[in-house]
Design an enzyme around this catalytic site. Structure first.
Site, short mmCIF file in Angstrom:
data_model
loop_
_atom_site.label_atom_id
_atom_site.label_comp_id
_atom_site.label_asym_id
_atom_site.label_seq_id
_atom_site.Cartn_x
_atom_site.Cartn_y
_atom_site.Cartn_z
CB ALA A 1 12.64 126.79 63.51
N GLY B 1 15.46 120.77 58.51
CA GLY B 1 15.04 119.39 58.72
C GLY B 1 14.24 118.87 57.53
CD GLU C 1 13.18 126.13 55.06
OE1 GLU C 1 12.16 125.47 55.20
OE2 GLU C 1 14.20 125.94 55.74
CE LYS D 1 9.84 121.29 65.74
NZ LYS D 1 9.21 122.01 64.65
C1 5RP Z 1 12.33 122.76 56.44
C2 5RP Z 1 12.42 123.42 57.75
C3 5RP Z 1 11.24 123.30 58.65
O1 5RP Z 1 10.76 124.57 58.91
C4 5RP Z 1 11.67 122.60 59.91
O2 5RP Z 1 12.22 121.34 59.56
C5 5RP Z 1 10.49 122.41 60.86
O3 5RP Z 1 9.59 121.51 60.31
P1 5RP Z 1 8.24 121.10 60.99
O4 5RP Z 1 7.36 122.29 61.00
O5 5RP Z 1 7.74 120.00 60.11
O6 5RP Z 1 8.54 120.61 62.39
O7 5RP Z 1 13.38 124.06 58.11
O8 5RP Z 1 13.56 122.81 55.75
#
Ligand code: 5RP
Length: 234
Positions: free
Chosen positions: A82, A107, A114, A132
């Site tokens: 996330a 992101g 998802e 986070k």
């Molecule tokens: C992808 C997502 C990812 O889970 C989120 O962006 C977190 O990414 P990361 O583990 O690289 O920090 O939602 O669409």
């Protein structure tokens, strides 16, 4: 501990939750990628569905049995990262029991698939490093997936909700396209004080396919940091 070390730690812990015979959803992003590597190394007899082409291809390369929601419409477990995790206390955050477990995701651009895969799972475990954790969602720009032709209509409506939407671009300079061929508007704000009503307002805009607010969907969070992995159950 670096952020990458914390991500690796939660990826490993999440892989330990998986048992032989399970049907597992694989998330997308750097934390989910670490989880997929750890899971593949366990060589379990499991069947998996991925939430992006990238995770599907990675898992297949690592020898995992990949199928689709057509064959596997119900998953035992979905594990994904996330961009922001907001925990609201039940027995108190210190107890590990939380009332609310709300997320911003997308992101990595995979929010639509998802959310679809998460909605098919009995348990959704979110894996994140402690950077986070936020008291209020919205410092991270909220990704909103939009049908291409609707962009000129959707953008001002998101602005009217108080967001500053910015069309996501790819590293090569072109407009970023999701796995489903849509655009993403990254919506900046000073914070999303009322996520439920904001989610409903965004959802009601014609041309919006999905947004990155995942409210009350995750059943557990594994958060990695200096203290190791902390577990929070909703
Ligand atoms: C992808 C997502 C990812 O889970 C989120 O962006 C977190 O990414 P990361 O583990 O690289 O920090 O939602 O669409």
């Amino acid at each position: 501990m670096t952020q990458d070390e914390a991500k690796r730690l939660v990826g490993r812990r999440a892989a330990e939750l998986v048992e032989d015979g399970m049907i597992v959803g694989l998330g997308t992003g750097t934390t989910a990628t670490l989880f997929i590597h750890e899971l593949a190394a366990r060589k379990l007899k499991i069947r998996c569905v991925a939430s992006s082409d990238a995770s599907h291809d990675l898992a297949a390369r690592l020898g995992m049995r990949m199928e689709s929601l057509k064959e596997l419409p119900e998953l035992d477990l979905y594990i994904d990262g996330a961009d922001e995790v907001c925990l609201s206390a039940g027995g108190g955050i210190g107890t590990g029991i939380v009332v609310g477990l709300d997320l911003i995701k997308g992101g990595g651009g995979a929010l639509l698939r998802e959310k679809i895969v998460a909605s098919a799972a009995k348990e959704f475990v979110v894996v994140a490093d402690s950077t986070k954790l936020v008291p209020v969602l919205g410092k991270f720009p909220l990704p909103v997936e939009v049908i291409k032709m609707a962009l000129p209509l959707v953008e001002p409506k998101l602005a009217a909700l108080g967001f500053t939407p910015k069309l996501r671009m790819s590293k090569d300079g072109g407009i970023y396209l999701t796995d489903e061929g849509n655009y993403i508007l990254d919506c900046w704000s000073t914070g999303i004080a009322e996520p439920e009503s904001t989610a409903a307002e965004i959802r009601s805009i014609v041309g919006v396919v999905e947004h990155g607010l995942f409210l009350g969907m995750a059943t557990m969070a594994l958060v990695g940091g200096e203290d190791g992995v902390r577990e929070f159950r909703a």
